[in-house]
Design a protein around this motif. Sequence first.
Motif, short mmCIF file in Angstrom:
data_model
loop_
_atom_site.label_atom_id
_atom_site.label_comp_id
_atom_site.label_asym_id
_atom_site.label_seq_id
_atom_site.Cartn_x
_atom_site.Cartn_y
_atom_site.Cartn_z
N UNK A 17 39.79 38.27 36.24
CA UNK A 17 40.50 37.46 35.42
C UNK A 17 39.65 37.38 34.05
N UNK A 18 38.51 37.68 33.97
CA UNK A 18 37.79 37.62 32.58
C UNK A 18 37.63 39.00 31.99
N UNK A 19 38.34 40.13 32.66
CA UNK A 19 38.20 41.47 32.11
C UNK A 19 39.17 41.84 31.02
N UNK A 20 38.80 42.72 30.08
CA UNK A 20 39.94 43.26 29.50
C UNK A 20 40.62 44.18 29.98
N UNK A 21 41.73 44.49 29.16
CA UNK A 21 42.68 45.43 30.07
C UNK A 21 41.94 46.84 29.88
N UNK A 22 42.15 47.82 30.60
CA UNK A 22 41.37 48.92 30.53
C UNK A 22 40.59 49.15 31.82
N UNK A 117 40.57 36.96 41.60
CA UNK A 117 39.78 37.86 42.13
C UNK A 117 40.55 38.63 43.36
N UNK A 118 40.08 39.96 43.65
CA UNK A 118 40.59 40.60 44.42
C UNK A 118 39.72 41.17 45.70
N UNK A 119 39.71 40.78 46.71
CA UNK A 119 38.65 41.10 47.80
C UNK A 119 38.98 42.51 48.16
N UNK A 120 38.00 43.25 48.21
CA UNK A 120 38.19 44.78 48.70
C UNK A 120 37.57 44.90 50.14
#
Length: 179
Positions: A17-22, A117-120
């Motif tokens: 959620x806090x990440x920039x696109x890319x 978040x996505x759980x891997x």
Amino acid sequence: MHTHFMDKLRNYDVSFSGLNTGKHEFRFEIDKEFFQLFDTEQEFTNPKITAEVFLEKHSTFLEFEIKVNGTVELVCDITNENFDHPIENQIKVLVKFGEEYDDSEEDVITIPTSDHAFNIAQLTYENVALSIPMKKISPNVSQEDLEILEKFSPKETEKEEEHESDPRWDALKNLKNKN
């Protein structure tokens, strides 16, 4: 107990959620503790595995690529000796947002819009499990040994023979004999 499990599982969350696109990259060490999260028949002994997670964040969806690399110790079906089996696999998944969690589509996972978040863990587990052969054969076993074994290995007839001593059949036979 369960909350403890959830906490451990959270170690394999990729928070987006806090990440920039890319593009972003994460690394996870996959060890014995990881496999204890899964209720599995499979023995994962002495796993030395790294999961590299490449995330490309787009404005409306996420692209994940999970690469596992390393070794896990297996026991040879033939010699019963331990050997390190190389683990190398990768999975690509598209993560979309929707009403609720849904993984019924091939290579697409929908997660609730509210998730951050996505759980891997599950994907990583499958990635590793798929790298483990059904027949576990140590690299020290030669091709000749294998061919000899094939000759002497019991064929699938054993199952049929079991029927002969089925107690229900015996009961029927006894009835017939009485008449």
